[in-house]
Every structure is written in C-alpha cells, then in structure tokens.
Write a protein that holds these residues in place. Sequence first.
Motif, PDB file in Angstrom:
ATOM      1  N   GLY A  59       0.812  -1.219   0.000  1.00 58.56           N
ATOM      2  CA  GLY A  59       0.000   0.000   0.000  1.00 58.56           C
ATOM      3  C   GLY A  59       0.843   1.267   0.000  1.00 58.56           C
ATOM      4  O   GLY A  59       0.339   2.344  -0.236  1.00 58.56           O
ATOM      5  N   GLY A  60       2.135   1.092   0.261  1.00 62.10           N
ATOM      6  CA  GLY A  60       3.012   2.258   0.351  1.00 62.10           C
ATOM      7  C   GLY A  60       3.270   2.901  -0.991  1.00 62.10           C
ATOM      8  O   GLY A  60       2.853   2.364  -2.012  1.00 62.10           O
ATOM      9  N   PRO A  61       3.919   4.004  -1.077  1.00 62.62           N
ATOM     10  CA  PRO A  61       4.470   4.803   0.024  1.00 62.62           C
ATOM     11  C   PRO A  61       3.385   5.489   0.863  1.00 62.62           C
ATOM     12  O   PRO A  61       2.274   5.656   0.394  1.00 62.62           O
ATOM     13  CB  PRO A  61       5.323   5.849  -0.704  1.00 62.62           C
ATOM     14  CG  PRO A  61       4.714   5.956  -2.054  1.00 62.62           C
ATOM     15  CD  PRO A  61       4.228   4.591  -2.398  1.00 62.62           C
ATOM     16  N   VAL A  62       3.757   5.857   2.060  1.00 64.64           N
ATOM     17  CA  VAL A  62       2.798   6.450   3.001  1.00 64.64           C
ATOM     18  C   VAL A  62       2.270   7.771   2.470  1.00 64.64           C
ATOM     19  O   VAL A  62       3.001   8.557   1.878  1.00 64.64           O
ATOM     20  CB  VAL A  62       3.483   6.676   4.364  1.00 64.64           C
ATOM     21  CG1 VAL A  62       2.540   7.387   5.321  1.00 64.64           C
ATOM     22  CG2 VAL A  62       3.941   5.347   4.943  1.00 64.64           C
ATOM     23  N   ASN A  63       0.989   7.966   2.663  1.00 68.02           N
ATOM     24  CA  ASN A  63       0.394   9.236   2.269  1.00 68.02           C
ATOM     25  C   ASN A  63      -0.109   9.935   3.523  1.00 68.02           C
ATOM     26  O   ASN A  63      -1.063   9.503   4.151  1.00 68.02           O
ATOM     27  CB  ASN A  63      -0.767   8.984   1.293  1.00 68.02           C
ATOM     28  CG  ASN A  63      -1.323  10.273   0.726  1.00 68.02           C
ATOM     29  OD1 ASN A  63      -1.169  11.345   1.324  1.00 68.02           O
ATOM     30  ND2 ASN A  63      -1.967  10.169  -0.415  1.00 68.02           N
ATOM     31  N   PRO A  64       0.523  11.029   3.921  1.00 69.77           N
ATOM     32  CA  PRO A  64       0.149  11.699   5.182  1.00 69.77           C
ATOM     33  C   PRO A  64      -1.243  12.308   5.131  1.00 69.77           C
ATOM     34  O   PRO A  64      -1.839  12.572   6.159  1.00 69.77           O
ATOM     35  CB  PRO A  64       1.225  12.773   5.332  1.00 69.77           C
ATOM     36  CG  PRO A  64       1.779  12.978   3.965  1.00 69.77           C
ATOM     37  CD  PRO A  64       1.647  11.680   3.247  1.00 69.77           C
ATOM     38  N   ASN A  65      -1.772  12.521   3.936  1.00 71.16           N
ATOM     39  CA  ASN A  65      -3.101  13.111   3.835  1.00 71.16           C
ATOM     40  C   ASN A  65      -4.201  12.080   4.001  1.00 71.16           C
ATOM     41  O   ASN A  65      -5.377  12.413   4.048  1.00 71.16           O
ATOM     42  CB  ASN A  65      -3.287  13.784   2.471  1.00 71.16           C
ATOM     43  CG  ASN A  65      -2.352  14.956   2.319  1.00 71.16           C
ATOM     44  OD1 ASN A  65      -2.129  15.688   3.274  1.00 71.16           O
ATOM     45  ND2 ASN A  65      -1.793  15.102   1.138  1.00 71.16           N
ATOM     46  N   TYR A  66      -3.813  10.794   3.991  1.00 74.77           N
ATOM     47  CA  TYR A  66      -4.800   9.732   4.083  1.00 74.77           C
ATOM     48  C   TYR A  66      -4.863   9.219   5.498  1.00 74.77           C
ATOM     49  O   TYR A  66      -3.878   9.251   6.240  1.00 74.77           O
ATOM     50  CB  TYR A  66      -4.414   8.560   3.160  1.00 74.77           C
ATOM     51  CG  TYR A  66      -4.674   8.788   1.689  1.00 74.77           C
ATOM     52  CD1 TYR A  66      -5.261   9.963   1.216  1.00 74.77           C
ATOM     53  CD2 TYR A  66      -4.334   7.795   0.772  1.00 74.77           C
ATOM     54  CE1 TYR A  66      -5.479  10.145  -0.123  1.00 74.77           C
ATOM     55  CE2 TYR A  66      -4.557   7.973  -0.572  1.00 74.77           C
ATOM     56  CZ  TYR A  66      -5.131   9.156  -1.025  1.00 74.77           C
ATOM     57  OH  TYR A  66      -5.353   9.317  -2.354  1.00 74.77           O
ATOM     58  N   ARG A  67      -6.017   8.697   5.855  1.00 74.40           N
ATOM     59  CA  ARG A  67      -6.137   8.042   7.143  1.00 74.40           C
ATOM     60  C   ARG A  67      -5.962   6.543   6.931  1.00 74.40           C
ATOM     61  O   ARG A  67      -6.753   5.921   6.259  1.00 74.40           O
ATOM     62  CB  ARG A  67      -7.507   8.337   7.737  1.00 74.40           C
ATOM     63  CG  ARG A  67      -7.603   7.924   9.175  1.00 74.40           C
ATOM     64  CD  ARG A  67      -8.754   8.622   9.841  1.00 74.40           C
ATOM     65  NE  ARG A  67      -8.372   9.100  11.148  1.00 74.40           N
ATOM     66  CZ  ARG A  67      -9.208   9.727  11.961  1.00 74.40           C
ATOM     67  NH1 ARG A  67     -10.428   9.986  11.573  1.00 74.40           N
ATOM     68  NH2 ARG A  67      -8.797  10.112  13.144  1.00 74.40           N
ATOM     69  N   TYR A  68      -4.919   6.016   7.497  1.00 75.88           N
ATOM     70  CA  TYR A  68      -4.627   4.575   7.490  1.00 75.88           C
ATOM     71  C   TYR A  68      -4.374   4.009   6.091  1.00 75.88           C
ATOM     72  O   TYR A  68      -4.435   2.800   5.895  1.00 75.88           O
ATOM     73  CB  TYR A  68      -5.748   3.749   8.136  1.00 75.88           C
ATOM     74  CG  TYR A  68      -6.214   4.278   9.458  1.00 75.88           C
ATOM     75  CD1 TYR A  68      -5.299   4.580  10.460  1.00 75.88           C
ATOM     76  CD2 TYR A  68      -7.570   4.465   9.696  1.00 75.88           C
ATOM     77  CE1 TYR A  68      -5.731   5.062  11.684  1.00 75.88           C
ATOM     78  CE2 TYR A  68      -8.008   4.950  10.915  1.00 75.88           C
ATOM     79  CZ  TYR A  68      -7.094   5.254  11.901  1.00 75.88           C
ATOM     80  OH  TYR A  68      -7.529   5.738  13.105  1.00 75.88           O
ATOM     81  N   ALA A  69      -4.145   4.828   5.070  1.00 72.03           N
ATOM     82  CA  ALA A  69      -3.929   4.283   3.735  1.00 72.03           C
ATOM     83  C   ALA A  69      -2.702   4.925   3.100  1.00 72.03           C
ATOM     84  O   ALA A  69      -2.372   6.070   3.402  1.00 72.03           O
ATOM     85  CB  ALA A  69      -5.138   4.521   2.845  1.00 72.03           C
ATOM     86  N   GLY A  70      -2.013   4.166   2.231  1.00 65.74           N
ATOM     87  CA  GLY A  70      -0.890   4.698   1.490  1.00 65.74           C
ATOM     88  C   GLY A  70      -1.308   5.067   0.071  1.00 65.74           C
ATOM     89  O   GLY A  70      -2.480   4.950  -0.302  1.00 65.74           O
ATOM     90  N   HIS A  71      -0.323   5.502  -0.718  1.00 69.34           N
ATOM     91  CA  HIS A  71      -0.612   5.960  -2.080  1.00 69.34           C
ATOM     92  C   HIS A  71      -1.182   4.867  -2.965  1.00 69.34           C
ATOM     93  O   HIS A  71      -1.994   5.133  -3.840  1.00 69.34           O
ATOM     94  CB  HIS A  71       0.661   6.518  -2.728  1.00 69.34           C
ATOM     95  CG  HIS A  71       0.940   7.932  -2.342  1.00 69.34           C
ATOM     96  ND1 HIS A  71       0.251   8.994  -2.869  1.00 69.34           N
ATOM     97  CD2 HIS A  71       1.826   8.458  -1.469  1.00 69.34           C
ATOM     98  CE1 HIS A  71       0.696  10.120  -2.356  1.00 69.34           C
ATOM     99  NE2 HIS A  71       1.658   9.821  -1.486  1.00 69.34           N
ATOM    100  N   THR A  72      -0.696   3.644  -2.782  1.00 68.99           N
ATOM    101  CA  THR A  72      -1.126   2.591  -3.707  1.00 68.99           C
ATOM    102  C   THR A  72      -2.167   1.674  -3.081  1.00 68.99           C
ATOM    103  O   THR A  72      -2.477   0.623  -3.633  1.00 68.99           O
ATOM    104  CB  THR A  72       0.066   1.749  -4.173  1.00 68.99           C
ATOM    105  OG1 THR A  72       0.665   1.147  -3.032  1.00 68.99           O
ATOM    106  CG2 THR A  72       1.073   2.576  -4.919  1.00 68.99           C
ATOM    107  N   ASP A  73      -2.717   2.045  -1.917  1.00 66.49           N
ATOM    108  CA  ASP A  73      -3.736   1.190  -1.309  1.00 66.49           C
ATOM    109  C   ASP A  73      -5.002   1.168  -2.142  1.00 66.49           C
ATOM    110  O   ASP A  73      -5.487   2.206  -2.596  1.00 66.49           O
ATOM    111  CB  ASP A  73      -4.059   1.695   0.097  1.00 66.49           C
ATOM    112  CG  ASP A  73      -3.291   0.931   1.156  1.00 66.49           C
ATOM    113  OD1 ASP A  73      -3.167  -0.305   0.984  1.00 66.49           O
ATOM    114  OD2 ASP A  73      -2.816   1.551   2.120  1.00 66.49           O
ATOM    115  N   LEU A  74      -5.525  -0.021  -2.325  1.00 67.02           N
ATOM    116  CA  LEU A  74      -6.852  -0.155  -2.916  1.00 67.02           C
ATOM    117  C   LEU A  74      -7.850  -0.157  -1.776  1.00 67.02           C
ATOM    118  O   LEU A  74      -7.480  -0.287  -0.608  1.00 67.02           O
ATOM    119  CB  LEU A  74      -6.964  -1.480  -3.673  1.00 67.02           C
ATOM    120  CG  LEU A  74      -5.971  -1.722  -4.803  1.00 67.02           C
ATOM    121  CD1 LEU A  74      -6.230  -3.081  -5.430  1.00 67.02           C
ATOM    122  CD2 LEU A  74      -6.096  -0.634  -5.856  1.00 67.02           C
ATOM    123  N   LEU A  75      -9.106  -0.049  -2.104  1.00 63.64           N
ATOM    124  CA  LEU A  75     -10.129  -0.078  -1.063  1.00 63.64           C
ATOM    125  C   LEU A  75      -9.954  -1.322  -0.206  1.00 63.64           C
ATOM    126  O   LEU A  75     -10.042  -1.278   1.015  1.00 63.64           O
ATOM    127  CB  LEU A  75     -11.527  -0.063  -1.692  1.00 63.64           C
ATOM    128  CG  LEU A  75     -11.968   1.257  -2.332  1.00 63.64           C
ATOM    129  CD1 LEU A  75     -13.284   1.077  -3.049  1.00 63.64           C
ATOM    130  CD2 LEU A  75     -12.077   2.359  -1.291  1.00 63.64           C
TER     131      LEU A  75
END
Lengths: 421, 352
Positions: A357-373
Amino acid sequence: MEDKKKYAWLSYIIMGSAQIMKGEYIKGIFLLLVEILTIVFGIPYFAHGLWGIWTLGVTKFHFNEQGVAVFDHSIFLMLQGIISILLILIIIGIYVYNVRDAYKAKEEKKTTLRDKIDRNFHWIFITPGLLSLVFLILLPIVFTILIAFTDYSAPYHLPPRNLVRWVGLQNFKEIFGLKIWNKTLSGVFIWTVTWAVLATVTSFFVGLMWALIVNSSGVKIKKLWRTIFIIPYAVPGLISMLIMRLIFSGQGPINDFIEHIGLQRLGWLTDPHLAKFTLVLINMWLGAPYFMALMTSILTNIPKDLYESSDIDGATAFQKLRHITIPMVLYSTMPLLISSFAYNFNNFMLIYAVTGGGPVNPNYRYAGHTDLLISWIYKMTLNQQQYHMASVVTIMIFLIIAPIVAFSFTRSKSFREEDLI
Amino acid sequence: MKGGYKLSEKILELNNITKIYEDNTVIKNLNLYVRKNEFITLLGPSGCGKTTTLRLIGGFETPTSGKIYFEGKDITNLPPYQRKVNTVFQKYALFPHLNVFENIAFGLRIKKVSEGEIQTRVKNMLSLVNLDGFEKREISSLSGGQQQRVAIARALVNEPDVLLLDEPLGALDLKLRKEMQTELKKMQQSLGITFIFVTHDQEEALTMSDTVVVMNEGVIQQIGRPEDIYNEPKNAFIADFIGESNIIDGIMLEDFLVEIFGVKFKCVDKGFDNNEPVDVVIRPEDITLSRENNGKIEGYIENVIFKGVHYEMTVNTKNYTFKIHSTKMEPKGTRVYLDVEPDNIHIMKKVR
C-alpha cells in the motif's frame, strides 16, 4: 381419513401431532422434537440474543465484590442475536411446513423407507449446503453490514473493556463528511478504479498482442514462444510478486542496472506515481499470459473468410485488426473482461505483496498511495481496529462490484442457457 | 458449347492454370473462359478443385503456373480488392458484432464512401434481396436464409462485374434452397452480372446454370449447357455424377450397334473400333419394362421404393442390377424384359 383431518388444527399448538395421528411417525417425532428443543433450549437463548442485538449489552466492564470481571461483550451479543434471528426464521419455516403438511391427506400407497429416501433425496444433499450457506455466508455478511452501524473501533469502543453502541448512519456521515476520511475514501476509490481499468486493459491488450504475434504466419516454432510466454502464469503468483518486489526495490537489480548505465536510481516502489506505474507493469506481466492463452483459442476461432471478405473490400492489416479482430475478440471476452475488472478491483494480494500500500500518504487516514479499497480495509481492521469504517467501505465495495458481477453473470452463456443443460 | 445461345464477349479467361499445394496437385492445366452475364457453375465432388478455382479467380490464391485474364487484362497477381470480383462465402462471413446495415456497409466504409451514398446503396441492396426494414437487426437474430441474403447484399453492394458464390446454399434446408435457387437466378438476370457458382449438388447446377463445368481431380471433365451435360455425358464419371445412371460393360459391334449382355441394341453412336469394349450409360428413367418377352434383357423386380413422382425399382438380371425409374409400378418378383430406345443409349470409351 377425513375425521383424522379434524385434528389437524392440533398441529398449530403441538407440532407433529397431526402427522403422528396420520401414522407418519418419523416425520411427526422429528417435528415434535423441533418444538421441544425450541421451547427448552431455544427460547432462553433467543431471548438473550434478541436482547443482546437490540442493546449490545448494558453492563460495563468492572470487577464485582468477589473480584471477578463482569461485563457484556457487545460483539458476542450481536453474533448471538444474528444466530438467533436466523434460527428463528428456520424454525418458522419448519412450523409453516408442519401446519401445511397436517392438512394434507396421508398417502394411500404403502411407502417404504427406501421410497421416502428416494423421493426426498434432494433434501438430503441440499440441507448441509443450505445450512452452511446460512451460517458460513449469510451470517458473516449480515454481521459485517451491522458493524457499519456501530462504533466498534479502537481505542474507546473495543470489547471487552468497552461496550459498543448502535450509532445509526453516523459512520456514513463521517466518511463522507469528515475531511480526512472523505479525502482518503475519494483518493483510494479513484486509484482503485483507475487501477482496475489499467490492470485489466493492459494485460488484455498485451495478451492479445502476444497472441497475434505468436500466431502470425511468419513466426517459427510457435510452441516454444507460447511456452515462454505462459511461464509467468505457471509460477505461483505470490512468488512472482515477491521476486518482483525485490527486483524493483531500491537496492534491486533494476536500479543497479540503471546506475550502471549512468542514470539515477529510481524509487520504483517508493515514489507515489512511479509505484503505481510499477504495479500496473507487474500486473501486466502476471496477467497477460492468461489472456494470451485465451486469445489464442479465440483468434483461431475467428472464421478465415471474414478476413478474406475484407480483403475484397481492400482492408489494410490495421483495419482488419480494428474492425474484425478486436471487435470479435471483445465480443466473446466481454463477460470475462468485466469479471477481470472485478477481480482487479479487489486485487489485494498484489498490492499487499509488492508495495504493502506504500508509500505512506500523510493526507490519508490509514492508507498509502497505492492502497486499494480492499487493502485499506485490511489495514483498518487488522492494524488499526477501525472495524466500523472498514465495514462501511466493505458495503461500498459490495455496492460497486455486485452489479458488475451480476451483469456479467447474466450475460454469460452458462446463465442464459441454464435450462438447456 | 454445342448449344446456340447468344454469345456475349468473354469477361474472364483462365489459361493453363495449375495449382500445387506442397506436393498435392489440386488443379491440372485448367482452361476455362466465362462470358459476360453468364451463370456458370463449377460442379464436382468435394476435393475436385472447384473451390480452389474460385479462390484463384477471387484472388485469395495465386496459381502455381498459368494466367488469369479479366477483360483481356492479366490479373493473375492482383490482390482481391483490385479485381471487379466479389465473393459470397459458404458460411456467409458476416460480422456478428455488426447489425445488418453495418455488415453491408462495411466495404463501403473501408473505401471511405460518403455517408449519404452508403445510405442509398445499402438501402437499395436491402430491397434487392427483399430485406427492407432489416437494417437494425442483429445477425444472430436472422434465419439462415436471411443471413444468406445479407451475405449476397454485402457482396453486391460493391458493384462487382463477376460474383463468385462458394456453395452459398449448402447450409439451407431443401425448400429454402429451392427458393433461393430461383431467386438467385432472377437476381443474376435482372442485375446483368456474371455469376460463377460452385456446388457439389448436380441438381442445383442443372437448375440454375447457363453453363456447367464438371470437374474431377483438378481436371475439367466437360463444359456445356445443362441439357448437354445431362443427355450427352462425355464419360462414365460425368454420367455417374450427374443424375443416376446404369453404367454397363458393352461391346461396340459396329457403328450404331452395341451388344449388352449378349443382346444387341441399336444406338446413335459411331466412331469406335469394331468389337471395342465400351461403357454403356443408360439413365434409370430411359429403360422401359415389359412383361412380354421381347427378346431383350431378362430380369425380375428385386425391390420397389416409392419416391413420390416415380417408383424406383431395382431389376436383377443375370449380370447386372439395373436401377429403373418409372411412374408405373411392377410388383416385386415380377419377371420383366428391359428395353431402351436407341438415342437413350450413351456409349463411352472405356477409361484405361
């Protein structure tokens, strides 16, 4: 026979009584047993379960005078409630059958046990399946849906320390209304759809291209090429994915090579945009062989005279590809393409194995840049224990995927020609 | 070729065509010409090279040797779209993903014909093949006969001078096939274009054609009007293939006299050696049966089958079992004597 029917009303009160009077002892005793068990064991259990699912428990965690922990476990109560409701529905079904059967005349013909088994053979086989359908599929689905309407989450609403409350539509309001949730949802959702489309389309067209090239008349030793192209499909997916993760990693061979020819190392899996690209690339490599194998058989099934008739019209090779090959292939693979889309929409394994799911996205809650639903749900449940939001997202995925699957299923031949089998 | 029907100019000529696939010679030194507005049929059993001939004319294959001329110009190596020839394929070759209109318009769209012209030309074609109002229909919703019509419209919309038809009626049921036969013939006459038709169905060939070309093993056996082919088959193969025949060993005693199983028959053929062994071909409907001993071939009725229009009787004689068609039935087991009119006896040189 007729006067025995007079007692049929009795089975409204005592299940199986009419059947026993008719002489159908096994059936009657079974029905009676159902009633006895329901009254003796069922009613207390059901009462507690229904109370539990309604209140989700009232006793907060505390130690009583004897120093023993006393508490209501909301989630277990909810489960007991759901099981109670399902069992009550089944018992009502049996009760209705019992009353209807009571009014039926006994069969005149002498029937042996063997006849009975023969006649009800389908029930013998269907019952275990039906029960597991109810308790292994229906139960978890109902449970998941209900969680979405509670506040079941860390840190303050986690049994057994705390009670869980019904919160109505609050979670839905939050996920759409609260900025951080909303941002994550829309971001992850857009990427999920983009991913599903890209992943499907790229492996589809690369597969088609491979099949076209391998099958074109100029190519020698077709079998060798086909074998080489099919190998990625033969290796277990997870192994390939983990190897790919190594190959594309910061210190991996690809970066070594890039550096070797005098370029900068790239963040194949750590740069937000490049990581997405890498994922599509890896998925293409994994998925294209399957489509190639499929296309090969479809291509050979396109009648040759279609191409010859377009020769008369003076169609170029490209026009033939565009107007004959691709439409014909799409025509027969449409349902498959749709289910492939649904599969990629929930392609948890690839994301989890390659980028996590990384890299980490600080704007997201509990999700990274490549996280799918789906991988976001995974993180919310297993890492963050945000069960309530995970359920909300699950319901949303269901609402998106179910129509797609239903559509492709109803369009498929096996569904339409079901009666012909 | 014997006949005296009006002769228009030659449109297509095949000169010394040979086609070899690997070591398999499919067509051996074939010479054929086709006249303008002619309905010509290539007839033969499967594997006789008729479809290959058609494909050579269509431009899907090139001959191993020989030349093909169209209105005097060499087109041997021209690609299909540069020939004024179009093909109706056996399995129709319609696009399942396009509707009727788009199927017919396909070639025009490839050629970038203007939309207005496409509309009128496709509409004209649809009414020509009696499919007005079928524009939006899906191909899969059409019956076999309707698909056939779309395939014809699709070929004719390109306004070819020659239309090639490769067993186009093969997939239709008998009644529909008969209907389409007359319709195709009418269509050919009203459009005034040349049809080259391939079939293995001899009846179809005889019904529809101006000229029939009988082929076997890559060689033309006979070219002629249907009547000539049927009445004057050149050899035993044709006689056997076209209609039903009794083919009997005979001896040509002298001109106009042949001996069959020891019985002398008058005939109309000459030019054989005296006492030369020959094949004698007699059509089943040309044999007359009589119960009186007329000194001809004696036999008895072995079997009788009612065929609708006539009875088919098998007559067992000492040397040969004859097949006889007659509207008058003789009961099984009857002793009969077989006679034939002189001009119904066809004498052929023995092959080999």
